[in-house]
Write an enzyme that holds these catalytic residues in place. Structure first.
Site, PDB file in Angstrom:
ATOM      1  N   ASP A 174      -2.844   0.415   7.817  1.00  0.00           N
ATOM      2  CA  ASP A 174      -1.595   1.168   7.577  1.00  0.00           C
ATOM      3  C   ASP A 174      -0.503   0.797   8.573  1.00  0.00           C
ATOM      4  OD1 ASP A 174      -2.927   2.536   5.524  1.00  0.00           O
ATOM      5  OD2 ASP A 174      -3.623   4.088   6.886  1.00  0.00           O
TER       6      ASP A 174
ATOM      7  N   SER B  45       4.936   6.605   2.542  1.00  0.00           N
ATOM      8  CA  SER B  45       5.484   5.284   2.871  1.00  0.00           C
ATOM      9  C   SER B  45       4.857   4.232   1.972  1.00  0.00           C
ATOM     10  CB  SER B  45       5.137   4.903   4.321  1.00  0.00           C
ATOM     11  OG  SER B  45       5.581   5.883   5.236  1.00  0.00           O
TER      12      SER B  45
ATOM     13  N   ASN C 227       0.860  -1.186   0.000  1.00  0.00           N
ATOM     14  CA  ASN C 227       0.000   0.000   0.000  1.00  0.00           C
ATOM     15  C   ASN C 227       0.894   1.233   0.000  1.00  0.00           C
ATOM     16  OD1 ASN C 227      -2.442   1.586   0.358  1.00  0.00           O
ATOM     17  ND2 ASN C 227      -1.815   1.858   2.499  1.00  0.00           N
TER      18      ASN C 227
ATOM     19  N   HIS D 232       0.976   5.068   1.291  1.00  0.00           N
ATOM     20  CA  HIS D 232       0.261   5.882   2.277  1.00  0.00           C
ATOM     21  C   HIS D 232       0.964   7.229   2.406  1.00  0.00           C
ATOM     22  CE1 HIS D 232      -2.248   6.726   5.724  1.00  0.00           C
ATOM     23  NE2 HIS D 232      -1.175   7.175   6.341  1.00  0.00           N
TER      24      HIS D 232
END
Ligand code: GRF
Length: 238
Positions: A158, A149, A120, A122
């Site tokens: 997250d 990140s 992911n 973020h």
């Protein structure tokens, strides 16, 4: 001699699926990087979305990438939606799933088969500011540094292991929008660098902890000014 980090010419391209809910600028960055040969021997095999009107779906179609969407309202429970989505992903057989602005919390039950194969992006320097409104929160806290990140997806929001970060100075005149724009400009090369490294094997997330060039990755890599990933300690000294 053939470099074993790279696929042989006849091997199957590295298959990348994107989960996204909105604008699609990270998708576009990946698509352009593949076209430009910055992510080698790879293909985007589909965009998967929870919003039928997401601009990213139109972008995908314009670039000849399969665009899929499902309506959460059509499923009795969150986990039913997630099972349908991940069943479709399993059929598509990605080597890597990239969440790029996918605005849903994914139920943990569908994640185990994808452990180490799902990342992911973020917009914060995790572990600071998981969740929403990261730019506003960084400004309110008076942070002098903010950023983005890329992390492995786990059942916790997250909170999976952070693979790499791009740092951005917070400037005196920044408001939420200005800061978001500057972070986004660094998100794109960060995501491209991470996906390129996963595709060619420099970054290996099948091991725990992940490895960077055959060494345990104990701190996030850092995106340098040349848009290359470096170990954090090395970046400090440049
Ligand atoms: C990016 O800021 C990403 O970090 C966050 O959502 C945004 C998606 O932007 N998770 P886009 O749809 O890729 O333009």
């Amino acid at each position: 001699m053939h470099d074993s980090r790279f696929p042989t010419p006849n091997s199957r391209p590295y298959r990348i699926a994107v989960l996204a809910s909105g604008r699609g600028s990270n998708f576009l960055a990946l698509q352009r990087a593949i076209e430009a040969g910055k992510i080698r021997h790879s293909e985007l095999i589909g965009v998967f979305s929870d919003r039928g009107n997401a601009p990213v779906l139109r972008l995908a179609a314009e670039h000849g990438v399969a665009a899929h969407s499902w309506r959460p309202a059509d499923y009795p429970q969150r986990s039913d939606f997630d099972r349908a989505l991940f069943a479709a992903l399993a059929v598509a057989q990605p080597d890597l799933i990239v969440c790029a602005g996918f605005m849903r919390i994914i139920s943990g039950e569908v994640l185990p088969p994808w452990q180490g194969r799902m990342i992911n992006i973020h917009p914060s320097l995790l572990p600071r500011y998981p969740g929403l409104h990261t730019h506003r929160r960084a400004l309110q806290a008076g942070d002098r540094e903010h950023g983005a990140s890329v992390h492995l997806v786990t059942a916790d929001l997250d909170a999976g292991p952070v693979l790499a970060q791009a740092r951005v100075a917070v400037l005196p005149d920044d408001d939420e929008q200005l800061l978001a724009q500057r972070v986004l400009q660094r998100e794109h090369p960060l995501l491209v660098a991470c996906v390129a490294a996963l595709a060619d094997g420099r970054l290996n997330c099948r091991s725990d902890p992940p490895q960077w060039q055959n060494q345990d990755l104990l701190q996030p890599l850092r995106l340098n000014a040349d848009n290359r990933l470096e170990p954090s300690a090395c970046a400090e000294s440049t």
